[in-house]
Design an enzyme around this catalytic site. Structure first.
Site, PDB file in Angstrom:
ATOM      1  N   LYS A   1       0.908  -1.067   0.167  1.00 16.59           N
ATOM      2  CA  LYS A   1      -0.073  -0.028  -0.088  1.00 16.59           C
ATOM      3  C   LYS A   1       0.939   1.083  -0.120  1.00 16.59           C
ATOM      4  CE  LYS A   1      -4.398   0.746   0.246  1.00 16.59           C
ATOM      5  NZ  LYS A   1      -5.500  -0.202  -0.092  1.00 16.59           N
TER       6      LYS A   1
HETATM    7  N1  GLU Z   1      -7.289  -0.085  -3.152  1.00 18.22           N
HETATM    8  C1  GLU Z   1      -8.039  -1.220  -3.464  1.00 18.22           C
HETATM    9  C2  GLU Z   1      -7.960  -2.063  -2.231  1.00 18.22           C
HETATM   10  O1  GLU Z   1      -7.658  -1.750  -1.156  1.00 18.22           O
HETATM   11  C3  GLU Z   1      -7.609  -1.871  -4.756  1.00 18.22           C
HETATM   12  C4  GLU Z   1      -6.181  -2.198  -4.864  1.00 18.22           C
HETATM   13  C5  GLU Z   1      -5.559  -2.750  -6.038  1.00 18.22           C
HETATM   14  O2  GLU Z   1      -6.472  -2.783  -7.103  1.00 18.22           O
HETATM   15  O3  GLU Z   1      -4.372  -3.061  -6.294  1.00 18.22           O
HETATM   16  O4  GLU Z   1      -8.209  -3.312  -2.254  1.00 18.22           O
END
Ligand code: GLU
Length: 417
Positions: free
Chosen positions: A106
Site C-alpha cells: 500500500k
Molecule cells: N485499493 C484497493 C483495495 O484496497 C484496490 C487495490 C488494487 O487494485 O491493487 O483493495
C-alpha cells in the site's frame, strides 16, 4: 474521521487471533507478521502561487511470497506509516484469499487532495511516483487507486514511471488506469460490484430476499456510490447513505441513479431532495438488513457495536471494524462479510487489468463482470465453508484460509540464501 484504534495494531491483533487457531511453525508466523520493506519519502511540490510545500508519503510492501506486491495509493490527511502498514498487510490476505498471484502493498501521501488544484495534484502525484519509482515495477509492486486517488492519478503515475525508465510503455506498472490508456473495462466499478455480489450471497445464506431487503451505506466515494448503484439494481432498497459532509435517509428507498447525478453536481449527498438528514452514528445503528461501511477504518467500535441493528455487515472499506467490535458482533450473531473478502472486487479486476496489460489483448466488459462474479462467489463460498466447519467468525475463517495459503507458499520456497 479515522477511529481511535491504530489500524496497524488492529491488523496485527487480527493476524494474531487467526494464527492462534492454526497450527503454524512459529518461525513461519514470525515471518508472516513482519513487513518486508517500507519506504518513507518527503518531497517538495510547487503550489500554483509559487510557494514550495513539503509532503510526506509512503510505500509499504508487506509480503511478496505469492507474487509481486499489489495495492492502492491513498491521498488523505490521516495517512500515516502505521495506517499504510495495516493496509499493506490486509492486501496480502486479500490477494491470497482471492487466489491472485500477488502479495500485499500500500502507498499513500498525507494530503487533502480536494484542497489542491488539478495542476498541484498532478505535480504531487508525479513527484510521489518518482520518489517511489525505485521500489515499484510491473513485476515487483503495482499501485492502484484507493481513497482520494482515481484513474487520472494512475495515468500520471504510469507516465512518470515510464519517462524515468527511458520513455517506454509499460501499462502493467499500475492498474485502475483510464480505459484509453490500457485500463480494464469494469475496473472503475469493480469494488462496488464485488461488495454487492458478496452482500447478495450473505443475504442468500441468511434467508433474506434482496428484493425486500434494506441497506444503509456509510461513505459515497468510489466504493460507496458504486455499491449503492449495484444494490439498487439488485432491487435492494438503499434507505440511507452518508459522506464526509453528512447523511441522508428515506425509509421508502433513495433513487440512487438520481443521487449519483446530484453528487456530480453538488459534491455531496447532503440535502438531496426527498430525504431527511441523518448523522453518521444514526446511520450505523439504524434498523436495516445490511449495513455497508464503505469509508475509513475504525468506524464500528466497542461503543456502537452493541447498538447495531443490521443482520449483515458487508465491509466495503478496509478495516472498518475494530477487533473489540468484531467480538461483540460475533457474539450477537451478526454476520460480518470481512473486508478482505467483501471489497476484493477491486484488486481482482486489477489482476485482470494487469494480465491484459501484459498481453495487450483487451476484454469486453461482460467477460470482466462474469469472471469477477465467479471469483467473488467462489471465495465467498470457500470462506462460508470454513466458517461452518470451524465455528470461527467469517473474518477468522477468511484469515485462516488466506494465511494458510501464504504460509504454504513460504514453506515451499524456503529462505534465501
Ligand atoms: N485499493 C484497493 C483495495 O484496497 C484496490 C487495490 C488494487 O487494485 O491493487 O483493495
Amino acid at each position: 474521521m479515522a477511529g481511535k484504534t491504530n489500524p496497524y495494531k488492529a491488523a496485527l491483533a487480527q493476524f494474531d487471533a487467526a494464527v492462534s487457531h492454526m497450527n503454524l511453525d512459529p518461525s513461519t508466523v514470525a515471518y508472516l507478521r513482519s513487513i518486508r520493506r517500507e519506504v518513507t519519502v518527503t518531497f517538495p511540490v510547487e503550489m500554483d502561487d509559487g510557494e514550495i510545500r513539503m509532503f510526506t508519503g509512503y510505500r509499504v510492501q508487506h509480503n511478496s511470497v505469492l507474487g509481486p506486491t499489489k495495492g492502492g495509493v491513498r491521498f488523505h490527511p490521516d495517512v500515516t506509516l502505521d495506517e499504510t502498514r495495516a493496509l499493506a498487510m490486509w492486501m496480502t490476505w486479500k490477494s491470497a484469499l482471492m487466489n491472485l498471484p500477488f502479495g500485499g502493498a500500500k502507498g499513500g501521501v498525507s494530503v487533502a487532495p480536494q484542497s489542491l488544484s488539478t495542476n498541484e495534484l498532478r505535480r504531487l502525484s508525479r513527484r510521489y511516483a518518482a520518489e517511489i519509482s525505485l521500489v515499484i515495477g510491473p513485476e515487483s509492486d503495482i499501485p492502484a487507486p484507493d481513497v482520494g486517488t482515481n484513474p487520472q492519478v494512475m495515468a500520471w503515475i504510469m507516465d512518470t514511471y515510464n519517462q524515468l525508465k527511458g520513455g517506454g510503455h509499460t501499462p502493467a506498472i499500475v492498474t485502475g488506469k483510464p480505459i484509453p490508456l490500457g485500463g480494464s473495462k469494469g475496473r472503475f466499478e469493480a469494488t462496488g460490484m464485488g461488495v454487492m455480489f458478496t452482500a447478495r450471497e450473505a443475504m442468500k445464506f441468511k434467508g433474506i430476499d434482496p428484493s425486500s431487503a434494506t441497506v444503509a451505506i456509510q461513505g459515497f466515494g468510489n466504493v460507496g456510490s458504486m455499491t449503492a448503484r449495484f444494490m439498487h439494481e439488485l432491487g435492494t432498497k438503499v434507505i440511507a447513505v452518508s459522506d464526509v459532509y453528512g447523511g441522508i435517509h428515506n425509509s421508502d428507498g433513495i433513487d440512487i441513479p438520481k443521487l449519483i447525478d446530484y453528487v456530480k453536481q453538488t459534491g455531496s449527498v447532503v440535502d438531496f431532495p426527498g430525504t431527511e438528514p441523518i448523522s453518521n452514528e444514526e446511520l450505523l445503528t439504524m434498523k436495516c438488513d445490511v449495513l455497508i461501511p464503505a469509508a475509513l477504518e475504525g468506524q464500528i467500535t466497542a461503543e456502537n457495536a452493541p447498538r447495531i441493528q443490521a443482520r449483515i455487515i458487508a465491509e466495503g472499506a478496509n478495516g472498518p471494524t475494530t477487533p473489540e467490535a468484531d467480538q461483540i458482533l460475533h457474539d450477537r450473531g451478526i454476520l460480518v462479510v470481512p473486508d478482505i473478502l467483501c471489497n476484493a472486487g477491486g484488486v481482482t479486476v486489477s489482476y485482470f487489468e494487469w494480465v491484459q496489460g501484459w498481453q495487450h489483448i483487451f476484454w469486453e466488459r461482460e467477460e470482466v463482470v462474469s469472471r469477477l462474479e465467479k471469483a467473488m462467489v467462489s471465495s465467498f463460498n470457500a470462506t462460508l465453508e470454513q466458517y461452518k466447519r470451524t465455528g470461527l467468525s467469517m473474518r477468522m475463517a477468511a484469515y485462516t484460509l488466506a494465511i494458510g495459503r501464504v504460509a504454504e507458499a513460504f514453506e515451499l520456497l524456503g529462505v534465501f540464501p
